[in-house]
Design a protein around this motif. Structure first.
Motif, PDB file in Angstrom:
ATOM      1  N   SER A 102       0.859  -1.190   0.000  1.00 53.74           N
ATOM      2  CA  SER A 102       0.000   0.000   0.000  1.00 53.74           C
ATOM      3  C   SER A 102       0.888   1.230   0.000  1.00 53.74           C
ATOM      4  O   SER A 102       1.787   1.352   0.834  1.00 53.74           O
ATOM      5  CB  SER A 102      -0.888   0.014   1.246  1.00 53.74           C
ATOM      6  N   LEU A 103       0.639   2.125  -0.952  1.00 51.80           N
ATOM      7  CA  LEU A 103       1.444   3.340  -1.083  1.00 51.80           C
ATOM      8  C   LEU A 103       0.528   4.549  -1.241  1.00 51.80           C
ATOM      9  O   LEU A 103      -0.513   4.454  -1.886  1.00 51.80           O
ATOM     10  CB  LEU A 103       2.342   3.260  -2.327  1.00 51.80           C
ATOM     11  N   PRO A 104       0.951   5.700  -0.708  1.00 57.64           N
ATOM     12  CA  PRO A 104       0.191   6.925  -0.974  1.00 57.64           C
ATOM     13  C   PRO A 104       0.270   7.253  -2.470  1.00 57.64           C
ATOM     14  O   PRO A 104       1.278   6.948  -3.136  1.00 57.64           O
ATOM     15  CB  PRO A 104       0.885   7.997  -0.144  1.00 57.64           C
ATOM     16  N   ASP A 105      -0.759   7.875  -2.977  1.00 54.42           N
ATOM     17  CA  ASP A 105      -0.863   8.182  -4.399  1.00 54.42           C
ATOM     18  C   ASP A 105       0.332   8.980  -4.911  1.00 54.42           C
ATOM     19  O   ASP A 105       0.879   8.682  -5.979  1.00 54.42           O
ATOM     20  CB  ASP A 105      -2.171   8.932  -4.676  1.00 54.42           C
ATOM     21  N   ASN A 106       0.774   9.994  -4.157  1.00 50.24           N
ATOM     22  CA  ASN A 106       1.881  10.832  -4.637  1.00 50.24           C
ATOM     23  C   ASN A 106       3.181  10.042  -4.756  1.00 50.24           C
ATOM     24  O   ASN A 106       3.967  10.261  -5.671  1.00 50.24           O
ATOM     25  CB  ASN A 106       2.064  12.072  -3.757  1.00 50.24           C
ATOM     26  N   LEU A 107       3.412   9.085  -3.850  1.00 48.53           N
ATOM     27  CA  LEU A 107       4.612   8.262  -3.917  1.00 48.53           C
ATOM     28  C   LEU A 107       4.565   7.332  -5.128  1.00 48.53           C
ATOM     29  O   LEU A 107       5.554   7.190  -5.858  1.00 48.53           O
ATOM     30  CB  LEU A 107       4.763   7.451  -2.624  1.00 48.53           C
ATOM     31  N   THR A 138       2.859   7.820  -7.892  1.00 45.12           N
ATOM     32  CA  THR A 138       2.977   8.643  -9.097  1.00 45.12           C
ATOM     33  C   THR A 138       4.442   8.957  -9.395  1.00 45.12           C
ATOM     34  O   THR A 138       4.894   8.837 -10.533  1.00 45.12           O
ATOM     35  CB  THR A 138       2.159   9.946  -8.942  1.00 45.12           C
ATOM     36  N   LYS A 139       5.197   9.337  -8.373  1.00 48.54           N
ATOM     37  CA  LYS A 139       6.626   9.615  -8.552  1.00 48.54           C
ATOM     38  C   LYS A 139       7.374   8.361  -8.986  1.00 48.54           C
ATOM     39  O   LYS A 139       8.227   8.407  -9.876  1.00 48.54           O
ATOM     40  CB  LYS A 139       7.238  10.159  -7.263  1.00 48.54           C
ATOM     41  N   PHE A 140       7.040   7.229  -8.361  1.00 44.98           N
ATOM     42  CA  PHE A 140       7.704   5.976  -8.708  1.00 44.98           C
ATOM     43  C   PHE A 140       7.414   5.596 -10.155  1.00 44.98           C
ATOM     44  O   PHE A 140       8.321   5.221 -10.899  1.00 44.98           O
ATOM     45  CB  PHE A 140       7.250   4.863  -7.751  1.00 44.98           C
ATOM     46  N   ASP A 141       6.156   5.712 -10.563  1.00 44.38           N
ATOM     47  CA  ASP A 141       5.784   5.401 -11.943  1.00 44.38           C
ATOM     48  C   ASP A 141       6.545   6.273 -12.935  1.00 44.38           C
ATOM     49  O   ASP A 141       6.976   5.804 -13.988  1.00 44.38           O
ATOM     50  CB  ASP A 141       4.274   5.563 -12.153  1.00 44.38           C
ATOM     51  N   SER A 142       6.716   7.545 -12.598  1.00 45.21           N
ATOM     52  CA  SER A 142       7.451   8.461 -13.462  1.00 45.21           C
ATOM     53  C   SER A 142       8.911   8.022 -13.614  1.00 45.21           C
ATOM     54  O   SER A 142       9.474   8.043 -14.704  1.00 45.21           O
ATOM     55  CB  SER A 142       7.364   9.874 -12.892  1.00 45.21           C
TER      56      SER A 142
END
Length: 140
Positions: free
Chosen positions: A11-16, A18-22
């Protein structure tokens, strides 16, 4: 030799995420799983490197933390007092309303430095910790 893959849930926060996906897109990973495996390998390598810090060392611990987290600033100060024999100086900078940067400059036994670093890293509200060590000048 092929290793069996184990499936896990994270489980990860959305902002983390999103950064990881980038990052995984920029680095050309074929999947999140590949990026996560690489990140875990790097984490393990860092831990093993830190486990091998022995003898007299000099260097810095840099941390960024949320000073609005109740009691965190005091806990960081208390931790530094516990290792006052190692710490030669520290610099504290207010980055913005919520975040502070602290650079701790030390000279001492590697095992104690590692212990101090791990105590700081484990505190809730600490967002970033980076340990940099070198042998003392007479060994370079």
């Amino acid at each position: 030799m092929e290793q069996e893959l184990m499936r896990i849930g994270v489980s990860l926060p959305d902002n983390l995420l999103t950064k990881f996906d980038s990052i995984i897109e920029r680095r050309g990973y074929s999947s999140r799983s590949e990026g996560i495996r690489d990140a875990i390998r790097n984490y393990i390598n860092q831990h093993e490197w830190m486990s091998d810090i022995k003898g007299r060392r000099v260097g810095t611990i840099t941390l960024i933390y949320d000073h609005t987290k109740r009691g965190l600033s005091n806990t960081i100060a208390d931790t530094q007092h516990d290792y006052s024999d190692l710490i030669k100086s520290s610099v504290h900078i207010h980055l913005d309303h919520d975040n502070c940067l602290e650079v701790i400059i030390f000279d001492g036994e590697g095992e104690e430095i590692k212990e101090m670093d791990e105590r700081l890293m484990a505190l809730k509200g600490v967002k970033y910790v980076k340990l940099n060590t070198a042998p003392p000048a007479e060994k370079i």
